[in-house]
Scaffold this motif. Structure first.
Motif, PDB file in Angstrom:
ATOM      1  N   GLY A   1       0.794  -1.224   0.000  1.00 10.36           N
ATOM      2  CA  GLY A   1       0.000   0.000   0.000  1.00 10.36           C
ATOM      3  C   GLY A   1       0.827   1.275   0.000  1.00 10.36           C
ATOM      4  N   LYS A   2       2.121   1.161  -0.249  1.00 13.28           N
ATOM      5  CA  LYS A   2       2.985   2.354  -0.359  1.00 13.28           C
ATOM      6  C   LYS A   2       4.200   2.017  -1.209  1.00 13.28           C
ATOM      7  N   LYS A   3       4.908   3.057  -1.642  1.00 12.74           N
ATOM      8  CA  LYS A   3       6.113   2.841  -2.436  1.00 12.74           C
ATOM      9  C   LYS A   3       7.176   2.190  -1.550  1.00 12.74           C
ATOM     10  N   ILE A   4       7.839   1.204  -2.071  1.00 16.13           N
ATOM     11  CA  ILE A   4       8.834   0.479  -1.274  1.00 16.13           C
ATOM     12  C   ILE A   4      10.020   0.168  -2.182  1.00 16.13           C
ATOM     13  N   THR A   5      11.230   0.418  -1.703  1.00 14.53           N
ATOM     14  CA  THR A   5      12.398   0.182  -2.565  1.00 14.53           C
ATOM     15  C   THR A   5      12.763  -1.310  -2.527  1.00 14.53           C
ATOM     16  N   LEU A   6      13.587  -1.723  -3.480  1.00 17.04           N
ATOM     17  CA  LEU A   6      14.004  -3.131  -3.515  1.00 17.04           C
ATOM     18  C   LEU A   6      14.863  -3.463  -2.303  1.00 17.04           C
ATOM     19  N   GLU A   7      15.641  -2.476  -1.827  1.00 17.32           N
ATOM     20  CA  GLU A   7      16.467  -2.703  -0.629  1.00 17.32           C
ATOM     21  C   GLU A   7      15.563  -2.963   0.568  1.00 17.32           C
ATOM     22  N   GLN A   8      14.516  -2.133   0.708  1.00 18.53           N
ATOM     23  CA  GLN A   8      13.565  -2.338   1.813  1.00 18.53           C
ATOM     24  C   GLN A   8      12.893  -3.706   1.699  1.00 18.53           C
ATOM     25  N   LEU A   9      12.525  -4.059   0.466  1.00 17.37           N
ATOM     26  CA  LEU A   9      11.860  -5.347   0.255  1.00 17.37           C
ATOM     27  C   LEU A   9      12.801  -6.506   0.613  1.00 17.37           C
ATOM     28  N   SER A  10      14.094  -6.332   0.309  1.00 17.72           N
ATOM     29  CA  SER A  10      15.081  -7.360   0.667  1.00 17.72           C
ATOM     30  C   SER A  10      15.243  -7.442   2.180  1.00 17.72           C
ATOM     31  N   GLN A  11      15.314  -6.266   2.822  1.00 18.25           N
ATOM     32  CA  GLN A  11      15.439  -6.236   4.287  1.00 18.25           C
ATOM     33  C   GLN A  11      14.249  -6.929   4.938  1.00 18.25           C
ATOM     34  N   LEU A  12      13.058  -6.620   4.448  1.00 20.17           N
ATOM     35  CA  LEU A  12      11.844  -7.239   4.996  1.00 20.17           C
ATOM     36  C   LEU A  12      11.907  -8.760   4.851  1.00 20.17           C
ATOM     37  N   ALA A  13      12.366  -9.205   3.693  1.00 18.51           N
ATOM     38  CA  ALA A  13      12.446 -10.656   3.461  1.00 18.51           C
ATOM     39  C   ALA A  13      13.444 -11.296   4.428  1.00 18.51           C
ATOM     40  N   LYS A  14      14.541 -10.570   4.705  1.00 18.24           N
ATOM     41  CA  LYS A  14      15.525 -11.119   5.646  1.00 18.24           C
ATOM     42  C   LYS A  14      14.955 -11.234   7.046  1.00 18.24           C
ATOM     43  N   LYS A  15      13.997 -10.333   7.369  1.00 19.94           N
ATOM     44  CA  LYS A  15      13.308 -10.412   8.671  1.00 19.94           C
ATOM     45  C   LYS A  15      12.112 -11.355   8.604  1.00 19.94           C
ATOM     46  N   LYS A  16      12.044 -12.146   7.552  1.00 18.98           N
ATOM     47  CA  LYS A  16      10.992 -13.147   7.342  1.00 18.98           C
ATOM     48  C   LYS A  16       9.583 -12.567   7.212  1.00 18.98           C
ATOM     49  N   ASN A  17       9.500 -11.324   6.767  1.00 19.75           N
ATOM     50  CA  ASN A  17       8.194 -10.748   6.447  1.00 19.75           C
ATOM     51  C   ASN A  17       7.542 -11.568   5.326  1.00 19.75           C
ATOM     52  N   ARG A  18       6.334 -12.100   5.610  1.00 20.14           N
ATOM     53  CA  ARG A  18       5.730 -13.053   4.667  1.00 20.14           C
ATOM     54  C   ARG A  18       5.464 -12.529   3.266  1.00 20.14           C
ATOM     55  N   PRO A  19       4.751 -11.382   3.152  1.00 23.89           N
ATOM     56  CA  PRO A  19       4.503 -10.916   1.780  1.00 23.89           C
ATOM     57  C   PRO A  19       5.801 -10.611   1.027  1.00 23.89           C
ATOM     58  N   ALA A  20       6.806 -10.092   1.727  1.00 24.14           N
ATOM     59  CA  ALA A  20       8.085  -9.801   1.058  1.00 24.14           C
ATOM     60  C   ALA A  20       8.728 -11.099   0.581  1.00 24.14           C
ATOM     61  N   CYS A  21       8.735 -12.107   1.452  1.00 25.49           N
ATOM     62  CA  CYS A  21       9.277 -13.412   1.050  1.00 25.49           C
ATOM     63  C   CYS A  21       8.517 -13.979  -0.141  1.00 25.49           C
ATOM     64  N   ALA A  22       7.182 -13.813  -0.117  1.00 27.75           N
ATOM     65  CA  ALA A  22       6.370 -14.365  -1.207  1.00 27.75           C
ATOM     66  C   ALA A  22       6.716 -13.698  -2.537  1.00 27.75           C
ATOM     67  N   ILE A  23       6.968 -12.383  -2.498  1.00 32.40           N
ATOM     68  CA  ILE A  23       7.327 -11.688  -3.747  1.00 32.40           C
ATOM     69  C   ILE A  23       8.650 -12.234  -4.285  1.00 32.40           C
ATOM     70  N   TRP A  24       9.671 -12.359  -3.409  1.00 35.87           N
ATOM     71  CA  TRP A  24      10.972 -12.845  -3.870  1.00 35.87           C
ATOM     72  C   TRP A  24      10.914 -14.296  -4.294  1.00 35.87           C
ATOM     73  N   SER A  25      10.119 -15.070  -3.569  1.00 37.35           N
ATOM     74  CA  SER A  25      10.045 -16.479  -3.920  1.00 37.35           C
ATOM     75  C   SER A  25       9.316 -16.664  -5.259  1.00 37.35           C
TER      76      SER A  25
END
Lengths: 306, 306
Positions: free
Chosen positions: B201-225
């Protein structure tokens, strides 16, 4: 003057050619391989045909530079070991080079048949004078061979060239190889024949389907053109990846003619990247059924120590 | 003892390294390239940085074996001509080698940046000691480089390696390249960011998305996976076709970590053919942001006439 023996072993036939060093065919012999159910009887048949051709041409073993074999499966090229044959049972990790060397006492070279067909087409056939060539063989399965900078590229485990197993969809039919939505799972021989049987309401061979397409029969043309589009999508990936000078298409199914070819060409032209699409020529194989034998003879000529 | 200058020119930065002949970095310089709008001012900036680094290291032109450049677009490698830069306007058929040679009076070598990143990773990075290597760079676009039998394979028109433009579906989104359903049209930077913006629901950079995935944030992991699965399908085709020893994955997006990597690995393992899947290693690039510079220096070292 020494001679070379080139052998193309397939699930249906064993084709043997006696070549001079200019790769002119001096004699040839064809056997049905279907009758040889066991591995040992097939090996005996290979040995027997070599001896037979030597005898009827008054040649001694020392007159032969070497024997090349094109084999229908993955081959450990330097060691001369057959990993397996997908369409001939009973062959698994067979040290065929060693076996034949012991029985024939001549130099033996062997490689996968799609590799040797590619070598033949690049050295003496449709792709003559091109350095970067991708060859496709459309038969029971869909095989491929890669010549880069004029050299056969075999891959780390001698398993390169498998265009038949490039996925063309994220999901789709399960393929024999274990993969999903491989191009072969859409346009392998059996798939085309079963599509044709549905449309024509009776069993129809690929030769008949090709003949019908040549007579501009609409459903037959539609089947080949659909197959060409799918193959064209897989080739788009290959062309964007390898940026080859040309793609050569051979094998029995390639005889389907214009409907198949135009569809492959158009798909690559429309979908591949501008530089790659402008550069690549899509050509029909030139050496026909002899390509495997000629490639096997070339393998000897280029590998043997004179 | 002579030195080598390696330059990595990108849409964001120009990175220059001064190397000794063992490829150790002795000095480095980074410039933002965004300020140089015109072609000529960018060329001046290249010349200026070379002169600057020579001066501050008390080196003369004769101390330099050559200057290597990694450039963000297709390059006519032997002639040293830039065909075009997809992300820097104003460059079309520019004889950059000739221009730089005239202004700098030193030996100039240049190649595409993905090719040089591959060369660096194969000679000195993650793929050290592997002969057949495919490198993927995940950035704004998806690029690739091919090393076969230890040699960089450039393709007939110097346009090989375009894994970003392998189709992964018969139909799908139109790609910038003119193709349909290319992998880049699904998982290019912008596509991933717009998918993330929708979910968060907001602009998010790829670095932020990577950081979120490293913290096991589910939607972020789902996008990368999900992105990894799509890339894994394109790589399945590459692996079946080239049967490489390894695939090296680098570029900014490769920092997304485990969610991306595991998904790529699993997809290739499940979908590629048994021999190829068992053989190929999927590795993370090792040389990071320096890969381009190191590759450019390697190009000089391997091409220069001593």
């Amino acid at each position: 003057m020494k001679y070379i023996i080139g052998i193309d072993l397939g699930g249906t036939n064993l084709k043997l050619g006696l070549f001079d060093q200019k790769l002119k065919i001096k004699d040839r012999k064809v056997l049905s391989t279907r009758v040889f159910k066991a591995k040992d009887s097939l090996i005996k048949a290979i040995v027997g045909s070599v001896e037979d051709v030597l005898c009827r041409n008054n040649l001694k073993k020392k007159d032969i530079l070497g024997i090349g074999l094109g084999l229908p499966g993955p081959i450990d090229f330097p060691r001369g070991v057959v990993h397996f044959f997908p369409n001939i049972p009973g062959w698994k990790n067979i040290p065929l080079k060693k076996i034949l060397k012991a029985r024939l006492a001549m130099e033996i070279f062997m490689d996968n048949d799609a590799n040797l067909m590619s070598l033949a087409e690049q050295r003496l056939g449709a792709a003559r004078n091109f350095r970067n060539v991708f060859c496709v063989t459309l038969g029971t399965g869909i095989g491929g061979g890669i010549i880069l900078e004029g050299r056969l590229y075999r891959g780390s485990g001698f398993a390169s060239g498998e265009i038949g197993h490039i996925p063309i969809n994220e999901s789709g039919p399960r393929c024999n190889c274990g993969g999903i939505a491989c191009i072969e799972s859409y346009i392998g021989n059996r798939r085309i024949m079963s599509a044709a049987a549905k449309i024509f309401g009776k069993k129809i061979t690929l030769e008949q389907l090709s003949q019908l397409a040549k007579k501009k029969n609409r459903p037959a043309c539609a089947i080949w053109s659909g197959a060409g589009k799918k193959l064209g999508i897989a080739l788009t990936g290959v062309v964007n990846l390898l940026n080859p000078d040309c793609v050569v298409i051979g094998g029995g199914v390639a005889n389907a003619g214009k409907a198949l070819f135009e569809s492959i060409k158009n798909t690559v032209k429309i979908r591949a990247m501008p530089v790659q699409a402008a550069q690549v020529k899509i050509l029909k194989a030139k050496l026909g059924d002899d390509a495997g034998m000629i490639g096997a003879a070339l393998l000897v000529k280029e590998s043997a120590h004179y």
